[in-house]
Design an enzyme around this catalytic site. Structure first.
Site, PDB file in Angstrom:
ATOM      1  N   ASP A  42      -5.655  -1.865  -1.768  1.00 34.72           N
ATOM      2  CA  ASP A  42      -4.891  -1.748  -3.015  1.00 34.72           C
ATOM      3  C   ASP A  42      -3.372  -2.401  -2.707  1.00 34.72           C
ATOM      4  OD1 ASP A  42      -7.102  -1.061  -4.398  1.00 34.72           O
ATOM      5  OD2 ASP A  42      -5.974   0.892  -4.867  1.00 34.72           O
ATOM      6  N   HIS A  66      -4.436   1.344   1.717  1.00 36.13           N
ATOM      7  CA  HIS A  66      -3.384   0.623   0.946  1.00 36.13           C
ATOM      8  C   HIS A  66      -2.682  -0.171   2.000  1.00 36.13           C
ATOM      9  CE1 HIS A  66      -3.951   3.794  -2.023  1.00 36.13           C
ATOM     10  NE2 HIS A  66      -3.150   3.056  -2.752  1.00 36.13           N
TER      11      HIS A  66
END
Length: 287
Positions: A103, A253
């Site tokens: 992400d 992430h």
């Protein structure tokens, strides 16, 4: 059928004598009580089942339950139920394959070390980007495409999508990312969607499906997004190697300093455990 009233039963018991009364009345009362209690219990269980089913279907926060080391977790909605909405969180079967997903909320210098490690291991990944990432780091988005990775839709403003109930607002959030991605790269964005923070509703999943998206949750993640409290290398390896499992969709992430530092070694360890890396197109190719 002749109707029998409780008062008639009690009268007969009374006529039979006091001792017989003392023996039979408790039995009669017990049976009557069990009848009504059993009926209420059955209705209560039925209501609980309906409530639980509704809770699963209307859940707004994706969550996982882990069992033994190396085994697939359970989600707060089943794989079969999610598949109705072209939604996935883990692959079926026991093949040792990992689907890497990142992400990308913003760029802070950690995405390129991750890309370097992926290139070294020839490991495909999917990067779910928001509008800010495309605005601020267009060259990195181009590199993702040039090196054969997939770029998916994480919405433009990263809102709580479970609070969006109308198609027009939902479509604006994903269309704006899709449009900017095309402007930046000259390519069409893959029709993969990930709800920000894993917050969703079944209405959202249906909207995404109607727009042509497949939705991807995850079956393995860890707390790597807090810039003020990054996990140590040891903590990261402990979570990401002990909980890895066949068919895992891993969420990481790209903002994580720890991820940038450990990615090469992490991919090596997974390979030593017998895992390989494949793209999310494995899921959509079935359709």
């Amino acid at each position: 059928m002749k109707t029998i009233y409780v008062k008639d039963i009690l009268q007969k018991v009374s006529d039979a004598g006091q001792n017989h009364w003392k023996r039979v009345v408790p039995t009669v009362l017990f049976l009557c009580a069990m009848f009504f209690l059993g009926r209420s219990a059955a209705e209560m269980v039925g209501d609980m089942r309906m409530t639980n089913a509704a809770a699963i279907m209307e859940s707004e926060n994706w969550g996982l339950g882990f069992g033994k080391e190396g085994q697939k977790p359970t989600g707060n909605a089943s794989a079969s139920e999610l598949k109705k909405f072209d939604t996935y969180f883990c692959a079926e079967g026991d093949e040792k394959v990992i689907y890497l997903t990142f992400d990308c909320g913003y760029e802070n210098g950690n995405t390129e070390p991750i890309l370097d490690a992926l290139k070294k291991h020839n490991a495909p990944a999917t990067f779910f980007v928001v509008g800010h990432f495309l605005e601020s780091a267009p060259e990195i988005a181009k590199r993702m495409v040039d090196e054969g990775h997939t770029v998916g839709n994480h919405t433009y403003h990263h809102p709580d999508m479970s609070k969006i109930s109308d198609m027009a607002s939902f479509q604006t959030e994903v269309d704006d990312v899709k449009r900017l991605f095309h402007e930046v790269t000259g390519k069409e964005m893959s029709m993969y969607y990930r709800p920000p923070q894993g917050k969703y509703s079944t209405a959202n999943l249906q909207m995404a499906k109607e727009l042509g998206y497949s939705t991807f949750f995850w079956s393995l993640a860890y707390v790597d997004w807090n810039q003020d409290s990054q996990p140590s290398h040891e903590e990261a390896f402990d979570k990401l190697t002990k909980r890895i499992h066949p068919g895992a969709i891993v969420l990481l992430h790209s903002t994580s300093k720890t991820n940038g530092e450990i990615m090469d070694e992490l991919l090596t360890r997974w390979e030593e455990m017998g895992y390989c890396f494949r793209p999310l197109s494995d899921f959509t190719a079935e359709q």
